[in-house]
Design a protein around this motif. Structure first.
Motif: not given
Length: 393
Positions: A170-171, A174, A203-204
């Motif tokens: 997911s980086e 994000f 997302t995070r």
């Protein structure tokens, strides 16, 4: 000393000019995407070369779908569990509820169009990476000028763990959302900043730091002018709601308000210990450690701290500073896998400002050669972590 970059572009362009024009319109943005594409092609070539030398018979595609990718794919395919997960010995284990929902939701949406979930996961990550390149260029441009925008893209996308921008992680998503939110807030496009901030928060968990940064930007805007104060304040409120809403939803689903935190601790040893475990790792690794990967990661953590200090001494835009400081406190202050910390620092951005500003000020040839040297190590390091290092990023 200020981090502001005096360039011909920033001297001539009025403040009211649109960011798109300031960033060079299509030519400038496509240049940023081209820089990003060059980094990804180089990364994949290095990864393919090192994969061919490995004896595990794992394809390049397979390496991009390991570790956390499996958790995201299970959420996308099967949804979230309804409660805790226990092992054979009755002990609490980590499960999919630890992972925030936006990335797996996008995977499911793309998979509904026909491709497999694995292909959809990589497609979402790569499309988000392209968006991240554009957002980084816009952010760097609005803060320090067009050359800084390109430099920020190049430096961020070739960092030692930037390989995650190509993985089903997911980086990338994000990073795109946070950089876009900060750029929109700096230009006072509040509706976009609010939506992007909410997306980052879903997302995070570090999205909470981004939401706080947006709140600071909103307060600054209201102090400058109370006219239409509801726009910045509304944007901040929307972003601030994201993380608490997901944590509350997990708590209601499990029937325990602390469920998300308990799952994190049980599955990944993640808990906030005010930096005690990070200090222990640094002290032990730098005094008695005998593995070069742990030592290199310890050095990265120290260099990132030093770079953040240099950036803060230059008095960067306050919301960016707030986001960076809070995000770094969350990374350094929590217990957990030490080999994941450099990855978690990638979207912080504050640590990249000194190098970005230096590259923007330097002669083009010097800047290109310096970034190329950085990229050669960073892209190789990421490939090494996927082919030789046996542990998760």
């Amino acid at each position: 000393m200020s981090l502001a970059v005096e360039t011909p572009e920033t001297e001539r362009v009025p403040e009211r000019e649109r960011l798109w024009d300031l960033a060079g319109a299509w030519r400038g943005v496509l240049t940023a995407v081209g820089i990003f594409a060059l980094t990804r092609v180089a990364q994949l070539l290095i990864l393919a070369w090192m994969s061919a030398a490995a004896d595990d018979q794992v394809s390049v595609r397979g390496r991009l779908l390991v570790w956390d990718a499996g958790w995201f794919l299970r959420v996308a395919i099967d949804g979230y569990p309804h409660g805790y997960t226990y092992g054979a010995n009755g002990g609490l284990e980590g499960n999919e509820l630890a992972f925030f929902p936006l990335y797996p939701m996008l995977i499911r949406g793309v998979a509904a169009l026909g491709p497999s979930a694995q292909t959809a996961a990589l497609a979402v990550s790569w499309l988000a990476s392209i968006g991240a390149a554009v957002a980084l260029h816009l952010l760097g441009t609005t803060l320090y000028g067009k050359r800084a925008g390109w430099a920020l893209v190049a430096i961020c996308c070739t960092a030692p763990v930037s390989v995650v921008l190509s993985m089903a992680y997911s980086e990338a998503l994000f990073l795109a959302l946070v950089a876009g939110m900060l750029a929109a807030a700096h230009r006072k496009v509040w509706w976009a900043a609010g939506l992007l901030g909410l997306g980052a928060a879903l997302t995070r968990p570090t999205g909470a730091a981004a939401a706080l940064a947006l709140a600071v930007a909103a307060i600054m805007a209201v102090r400058e002018s109370r006219r239409k104060a509801w726009q910045p304040l509304g944007a901040a409120a929307v972003a601030l709601a994201g993380v608490p809403l997901f944590l509350a939803w997990v708590g209601l689903r499990v029937g325990d308000p602390s469920a998300w935190f308990r799952i994190q601790t049980a599955g990944w040893g993640t808990s906030f210990d005010y930096g005690a475990s990070t200090w222990t790792f640094l002290r032990q690794t730098l005094s008695t450690g005998d593995g070069w990967i742990p030592v290199s990661m310890a050095i990265m953590l120290l260099v990132a701290l030093a770079a953040a200090g240099v950036a803060l001494a230059g008095k960067p835009w306050l919301p960016l500073a707030v986001y960076g400081v809070v995000a770094m406190v969350l990374v350094y202050g929590q217990a957990g896998f030490y080999h994941s910390k450099p990855r978690l620092l990638l979207p912080v951005l504050l640590t990249l400002l000194p190098a970005t500003v230096a590259a923007a000020r330097a002669r083009p040839r010097v800047a290109v050669l310096s970034i190329a040297a950085w990229a050669a190590f960073g892209l190789w390091y990421g490939a090494y972590m996927l082919t030789v290092w046996p542990y998760t990023l």
